[in-house]
Design a protein around this motif. Sequence first.
Motif, mmCIF file in Angstrom:
data_model
loop_
_atom_site.group_PDB
_atom_site.id
_atom_site.type_symbol
_atom_site.label_atom_id
_atom_site.label_comp_id
_atom_site.label_asym_id
_atom_site.label_seq_id
_atom_site.Cartn_x
_atom_site.Cartn_y
_atom_site.Cartn_z
ATOM 1 N N ASN A 44 53.101 73.527 -15.200
ATOM 2 C CA ASN A 44 51.721 73.591 -13.911
ATOM 3 C C ASN A 44 51.104 72.766 -14.278
ATOM 4 O OD1 ASN A 44 50.672 75.313 -12.505
ATOM 5 N ND2 ASN A 44 49.552 76.850 -13.187
ATOM 6 N N TYR A 45 51.161 71.208 -14.686
ATOM 7 C CA TYR A 45 50.459 70.414 -15.115
ATOM 8 C C TYR A 45 50.000 69.136 -13.978
ATOM 9 C CZ TYR A 45 48.245 66.687 -17.354
ATOM 10 O OH TYR A 45 47.207 65.763 -17.811
ATOM 11 N N SER A 46 49.188 68.915 -13.263
ATOM 12 C CA SER A 46 49.029 67.544 -12.183
ATOM 13 C C SER A 46 47.854 66.979 -12.968
ATOM 14 C CB SER A 46 48.903 68.272 -10.887
ATOM 15 O OG SER A 46 49.121 67.390 -9.991
ATOM 16 N N SER A 47 48.130 65.911 -12.740
ATOM 17 C CA SER A 47 47.323 64.373 -12.617
ATOM 18 C C SER A 47 46.852 63.749 -11.590
ATOM 19 C CB SER A 47 47.844 63.810 -13.812
ATOM 20 O OG SER A 47 47.194 62.351 -14.071
ATOM 21 N N ASN A 48 45.560 63.443 -11.088
ATOM 22 C CA ASN A 48 45.559 62.705 -10.495
ATOM 23 C C ASN A 48 46.073 61.371 -10.537
ATOM 24 O OD1 ASN A 48 44.049 64.699 -8.561
ATOM 25 N ND2 ASN A 48 42.447 64.224 -9.629
#
Length: 196
Positions: A44-48
């Motif tokens: 549940n981790y996202s990076s622009n």
Amino acid sequence: MQALLKLSRAIDALSEGVGKATIWLVLVVTLISAANAFVRYTFNYSSNGLLEIQWYLFSAIFLLCAGYTLMRNEHVRIDVISGRFSPRTHAWIDIIGTLFFLAPMAVAVLYLSWPIFINAYLNNEYSSNAGGLIVWPVRALVPIGFSLLILQGVSELIKRVAFLKGLIPDPNAKPKAPSAEEELARAIKQQRGEAV
């Protein structure tokens, strides 16, 4: 004309080298995209930054391979119409298209994109997204890509003129070798034949 053909071969070698090197970015983009999706759904981790690097690399693939695509004669054509013309007529259409459409468009984009790149570089511009990447490298891809496209356009002009003078074979002639799709179909048929 021989000096111009030598220049054309040098431009073709540059386009071939850039194109074959850039093709590897497809693998890199695929791996980054898969890793990004895995991390997003698993942790549940996202990076622009990871999303933007995919866009940047896709831009690199598209822009840096434009000249390579032109050299390989794989750009968009209306083959239903152009296939009806003689090789000489086709060469004239390519010359007119390059001089009056490709070259003006590519030079205009190069001219207009250069100040945008310089401004981004001088201001050390970053993406407006949180955790976004520095912008000037991707802005540099536009003038670089269109410069390569202009160079390849020059090479194609030289080849068409040389063909019209009878110095080289038809640069639009399709190779007699089977296409990648035909080779794949043959390999599948061979596998099925061996399995049966």
